[in-house]
Enzyme design. Structure first.
Site, PDB file in Angstrom:
ATOM      1  N   MET A  10       0.829  -1.208   0.000  1.00  0.00           N
ATOM      2  CA  MET A  10       0.000   0.000   0.000  1.00  0.00           C
ATOM      3  C   MET A  10       0.868   1.266   0.000  1.00  0.00           C
ATOM      4  O   MET A  10       0.864   2.030   0.942  1.00  0.00           O
ATOM      5  CB  MET A  10      -0.917  -0.024   1.236  1.00  0.00           C
ATOM      6  CG  MET A  10      -1.827  -1.239   1.281  1.00  0.00           C
ATOM      7  SD  MET A  10      -2.639  -1.468   2.880  1.00  0.00           S
ATOM      8  CE  MET A  10      -1.316  -2.166   3.878  1.00  0.00           C
ATOM      9  N   THR A  83       2.545   1.672   5.729  1.00  0.00           N
ATOM     10  CA  THR A  83       1.871   2.833   5.160  1.00  0.00           C
ATOM     11  C   THR A  83       1.395   3.702   6.304  1.00  0.00           C
ATOM     12  O   THR A  83       0.985   3.187   7.347  1.00  0.00           O
ATOM     13  CB  THR A  83       0.675   2.420   4.288  1.00  0.00           C
ATOM     14  OG1 THR A  83      -0.142   3.560   4.016  1.00  0.00           O
ATOM     15  CG2 THR A  83      -0.178   1.371   4.956  1.00  0.00           C
ATOM     16  N   CYS A 197       3.889  10.090   4.314  1.00  0.00           N
ATOM     17  CA  CYS A 197       3.410   9.078   3.362  1.00  0.00           C
ATOM     18  C   CYS A 197       4.658   8.381   2.874  1.00  0.00           C
ATOM     19  O   CYS A 197       5.640   9.043   2.502  1.00  0.00           O
ATOM     20  CB  CYS A 197       2.644   9.710   2.210  1.00  0.00           C
ATOM     21  SG  CYS A 197       2.202   8.535   0.916  1.00  0.00           S
ATOM     22  N   THR A 198       4.649   7.075   2.883  1.00  0.00           N
ATOM     23  CA  THR A 198       5.884   6.331   2.621  1.00  0.00           C
ATOM     24  C   THR A 198       6.366   6.457   1.189  1.00  0.00           C
ATOM     25  O   THR A 198       7.484   6.049   0.882  1.00  0.00           O
ATOM     26  CB  THR A 198       5.696   4.850   2.993  1.00  0.00           C
ATOM     27  OG1 THR A 198       4.501   4.338   2.384  1.00  0.00           O
ATOM     28  CG2 THR A 198       5.590   4.690   4.507  1.00  0.00           C
ATOM     29  N   GLU A 199       5.550   7.053   0.296  1.00  0.00           N
ATOM     30  CA  GLU A 199       5.989   7.267  -1.088  1.00  0.00           C
ATOM     31  C   GLU A 199       6.669   8.612  -1.310  1.00  0.00           C
ATOM     32  O   GLU A 199       7.334   8.804  -2.335  1.00  0.00           O
ATOM     33  CB  GLU A 199       4.801   7.167  -2.060  1.00  0.00           C
ATOM     34  CG  GLU A 199       4.318   5.766  -2.357  1.00  0.00           C
ATOM     35  CD  GLU A 199       3.396   5.240  -1.288  1.00  0.00           C
ATOM     36  OE1 GLU A 199       3.220   4.019  -1.204  1.00  0.00           O
ATOM     37  OE2 GLU A 199       2.855   6.051  -0.509  1.00  0.00           O
TER      38      GLU A 199
END
Length: 230
Positions: A10, A83, A197-199
């Site tokens: 995710m 996430t 946010c991990t992105e």
């Protein structure tokens, strides 16, 4: 060495970094040919994203709890949900398993407090920025004041995450947009920025700005390394 449980997918883009960061951490600590003991369940993000948009958090809690139970049965000693956004249902998932979950905000809060940061900006999905679950944990547990972008900038940050970063699309103009949002938070007194946010670290990093950036994925992964070696 304890076995780390990862509930990922995710998105898979950031989950791949979790796997890398954790194994790099174990190698750094133990040397030689050591690598981490990991049980991972990576799920299909598309149905989750649809449920997020529909605010069906109860359904997501049931789904992730079952996934966490699968990880527990596979032999994990503790679990990380890879996430930030899905920590909105952290308590529900934790109550459904018999092993501990490490909350992603905790290692971030510990590092911020250690570094003397008392007022920080938070970037993430609109859920993370607008809901209280993340901000309140940092404030109540670590006495950190969290500020977020205005509604318009929140939408920009959110759309870039879902439409670009989660599918690996990195655009220079999106980096400029993020740096503009960061500059506004800095002008409001933020002493650091949480990449909540991990992105987001796929797009901006510490070389892009003079304000400290706290990558929650790295800090979360490092906490897993420490827990596995206790």
């Amino acid at each position: 060495m304890k076995t780390i449980g990862l509930l990922g997918g995710m998105s898979w883009e950031s989950t791949a970094n979790y796997y890398k960061y954790i194994n790099q951490g174990i190698k750094s600590k133990l040397g030689g040919l050591h690598s981490a003991k990991i049980v991972m369940k990576s799920i299909d993000f598309a149905p989750i994203a649809e449920l997020q948009q529909a605010n069906e958090w109860g359904s997501m809690a049931e789904m992730l709890t079952q996934d966490a139970r699968d990880i527990e049965r596979a032999g994990a000693d503790f679990i990380l949900i890879c996430t930030n956004t899905m920590h909105l249902i952290f308590d529900e998932v934790q109550s459904g398993v018999g092993i501990p979950l490490i909350h992603i905000a905790d290692p971030t809060g510990e590092q911020l407090r250690q570094d003397g940061k008392r007022k920080v900006g938070l970037l993430g999905t609109q859920f993370t920025m607008s809901e209280s679950f993340y901000k309140d944990r940092l404030n109540n547990k670590f006495d950190i004041d969290v500020i977020v972008p205005d509604v318009g900038d929140q939408q920009v940050v959110h759309d870039i995450i879902y439409n670009e970063l989660c599918v690996g699309d990195i655009k220079p103009e999106s980096k400029r947009a993020y740096l503009g949002v960061i500059a506004k938070l800095q002008s409001k007194g933020a002493e650091a920025i949480i990449l909540g946010c991990t992105e987001i670290a796929l797009l901006v990093n510490e070389n892009d700005t003079d304000i400290p950036l706290y990558d929650t994925a790295i800090l979360h992964a490092n906490s897993a390394v420490s827990a596995s070696l206790k």
